[in-house]
Each structure stands twice: as C-alpha cells, then as structure tokens.
Design a protein around this motif. Structure first.
Motif, short mmCIF file in Angstrom:
data_model
loop_
_atom_site.label_atom_id
_atom_site.label_comp_id
_atom_site.label_asym_id
_atom_site.label_seq_id
_atom_site.Cartn_x
_atom_site.Cartn_y
_atom_site.Cartn_z
N GLN A 24 0.85 -1.19 0.00
CA GLN A 24 0.00 0.00 0.00
C GLN A 24 0.89 1.24 0.00
O GLN A 24 1.85 1.32 0.75
CB GLN A 24 -0.90 0.00 1.24
CG GLN A 24 -1.74 -1.25 1.40
CD GLN A 24 -2.48 -1.31 2.73
OE1 GLN A 24 -3.51 -1.96 2.85
NE2 GLN A 24 -1.95 -0.64 3.74
N GLN A 25 0.54 2.20 -0.84
CA GLN A 25 1.34 3.42 -0.91
C GLN A 25 0.53 4.54 -1.54
O GLN A 25 -0.47 4.30 -2.21
CB GLN A 25 2.59 3.17 -1.76
CG GLN A 25 2.29 2.87 -3.21
CD GLN A 25 3.52 2.51 -4.00
OE1 GLN A 25 4.00 1.39 -3.94
NE2 GLN A 25 4.05 3.48 -4.74
N GLY A 26 1.00 5.77 -1.31
CA GLY A 26 0.40 6.92 -1.97
C GLY A 26 -0.35 7.82 -1.02
O GLY A 26 -0.98 7.36 -0.07
N ALA A 27 -0.28 9.12 -1.30
CA ALA A 27 -0.99 10.11 -0.49
C ALA A 27 -2.31 10.48 -1.14
O ALA A 27 -3.38 10.18 -0.62
CB ALA A 27 -0.11 11.35 -0.28
N LEU A 28 -2.26 11.14 -2.30
CA LEU A 28 -3.50 11.53 -2.98
C LEU A 28 -4.13 10.34 -3.69
O LEU A 28 -5.34 10.14 -3.64
CB LEU A 28 -3.19 12.66 -3.98
CG LEU A 28 -2.59 13.93 -3.38
CD1 LEU A 28 -2.34 14.96 -4.47
CD2 LEU A 28 -3.51 14.50 -2.30
N THR A 29 -3.29 9.55 -4.38
CA THR A 29 -3.77 8.34 -5.04
C THR A 29 -3.27 7.14 -4.24
O THR A 29 -2.07 6.88 -4.22
CB THR A 29 -3.24 8.24 -6.49
OG1 THR A 29 -3.69 9.37 -7.23
CG2 THR A 29 -3.74 6.97 -7.16
N ARG A 30 -4.17 6.47 -3.58
CA ARG A 30 -3.80 5.32 -2.73
C ARG A 30 -3.80 4.06 -3.57
O ARG A 30 -4.83 3.67 -4.13
CB ARG A 30 -4.79 5.19 -1.57
CG ARG A 30 -4.33 4.24 -0.48
CD ARG A 30 -3.12 4.76 0.22
NE ARG A 30 -2.68 3.88 1.31
CZ ARG A 30 -1.52 3.96 1.89
NH1 ARG A 30 -0.66 4.88 1.49
NH2 ARG A 30 -1.18 3.14 2.87
N VAL A 31 -2.64 3.42 -3.71
CA VAL A 31 -2.49 2.23 -4.54
C VAL A 31 -2.27 1.00 -3.66
O VAL A 31 -1.49 1.05 -2.71
CB VAL A 31 -1.29 2.40 -5.52
CG1 VAL A 31 -1.12 1.14 -6.36
CG2 VAL A 31 -1.50 3.60 -6.42
N GLN A 32 -3.00 -0.06 -3.96
CA GLN A 32 -2.82 -1.33 -3.27
C GLN A 32 -2.51 -2.41 -4.31
O GLN A 32 -3.23 -2.54 -5.29
CB GLN A 32 -4.07 -1.72 -2.49
CG GLN A 32 -4.41 -0.76 -1.36
CD GLN A 32 -5.57 -1.26 -0.51
OE1 GLN A 32 -5.94 -2.43 -0.60
NE2 GLN A 32 -6.12 -0.39 0.30
#
Length: 229
Positions: free
Chosen positions: A86-94
């Motif tokens: 899981q990563q990302g601030a505005l766009t959260r990617v899993q």
C-alpha cells in the motif's frame, strides 16, 4: 477467509524517503555539475554554477514532495493471498504480491545514498493484481522498499525469499584479465545454495539476486576482445 488475517510486516520511514529522494534525484546531479563547472571554467565556473544552482533548486525541491506523494505511508501487509503493498498520499495504490511469482530482487545505492547508508529494493514479477482508488498512476509492482537501511532491505527480502540473505554470500571478484575490459567499474558474483547473484559498482552500487528455481536459461558468449583477453 480471504484477507481476514492481516499483519503489517514493513513500513517505510518518512525521513528515509525524504533523504533518499533528495540524495538520489537532486543533490547528486547538482553537486556533480557544480564541480565540473568549477573545474572546467575556473572562476567563471563559480558564476555559471550559481546560475545552474538556481535552476536545479526547483527540481530538487520538487523531487521530495513527488516521492512523498508516491511513497507516502508505504506499507507491506501479510495476508492469506500474499503480500499487499500500500502506498500513496493523494492516489492510494494497493498491489497484491505473490512471492512465488517474483523472478529477481535488485538492490540499488547511488553514490550519495551509499554515504547515507540508504538502499532501494525493486523486484521483477511474472504478473500482478492491482486495485486503487484511481487507476491512473498505478505502474504495478516493482518497488518493495523505496528508501531504507540495509537491515530493512534484508527484512524485506526475507518476506519474499526467507532463505536468501545477501549478507551471508561469499562474493568473488572479477578476474584480473576480465578487468581489462571493464576497467570503469567493479564486478562480483556469488553462487550459493539458495541463489546466484551479481554486483556492479562504479558511482552506484547495484546487486541482483536470483534463486536457482527462478533461472530460466543460461548462456555463454565471447566477443573478439574477450577472446583475446
């Protein structure tokens, strides 16, 4: 059932992301160009360097928030299906990573990252499953540790391949005859019970690990200069 059992097994430190982004993307290029300008142009190089500095400051400043937006709250969670990244601030990617699909693991240290004791870890995989709140910007699995210490890298590698630990490898240097053709860098290789590995070092230091079970083929080639050596 499914992802009912979930355990956080790794979390990137924000400070390492900031420092790593600064050292790998901006600081090294800026410092190198300034040194070259001073060496080649002398006193005039200082003036030219100041002008270059103002131009690169904006690029350096942008790289840090860019890395933070991409790798914010970078977390690896162990689930029944595999490792969920899981990563990302505005766009959260899993992204779900199945360790059995991992082909290679690569460790990278730029010159300035090496001085700071930071390393990045990337992988190559056969395929992946991805879901995100916004599909744009999801480039799939490749990074499993953006910037961290070497002990963290060992931990992340062990999550994928528990039997592979590069710190226990016996590294063999390239032969002196081979060095005539690759004088601009150093190379090592290792063959262990768990994996084979190669390491290349010049300004950056790169290590590639491949378990024996993941090797697809092996070839030998010799160019004309290699045959003479």
């Amino acid at each position: 059932p499914g992802d009912a059992v979930e355990v956080v097994v790794y979390k990137a430190q924000t400070g390492n992301i900031v420092l790593g982004a600064f050292l790998s993307y901006g600081f090294g290029v800026t410092l190198t160009v300034l040194i070259l300008l001073v060496i080649t142009l002398g006193p005039f190089g200082v003036l030219a360097g100041l002008g270059w500095l103002w131009l690169t400051v904006l690029a350096v400043i942008w790289q840090i928030p860019k890395a933070l937006l991409k790798y914010w709250d970078f977390t690896i969670v162990r689930t029944r299906k595999g490792l969920r990244i899981q990563q990302g601030a505005l766009t959260r990617v899993q992204t779900t990573l199945r360790p059995g699909r991992v082909q290679t693991v690569s460790l990278h240290q730029s010159l300035f990252m090496r001085w700071a004791g930071l390393v990045s870890v990337k992988i190559s995989v056969l395929g992946n499953q991805s879901t995100s709140s916004e599909e744009q910007g999801n480039d799939g699995i490749d990074m499993v540790m953006p910037f961290g210490k070497f002990d963290e890298a060992r931990h992340v590698i062990a999550l994928i391949w528990p039997d592979v630990d590069p710190t226990t490898f016996t590294w063999w240097k390239q032969s002196p005859r081979g060095r005539w053709l690759t004088w601009f860098g150093q190379r090592w290789f290792a063959v262990e019970d768990s994996a084979i590995a190669q390491r290349r070092a010049l300004l950056s230091d790169d290590v590639e690990l491949v378990p024996h079970a993941r090797v697809q083929g092996l070839g030998i080639s010799q160019g004309p200069l290699q045959r003479l050596a």
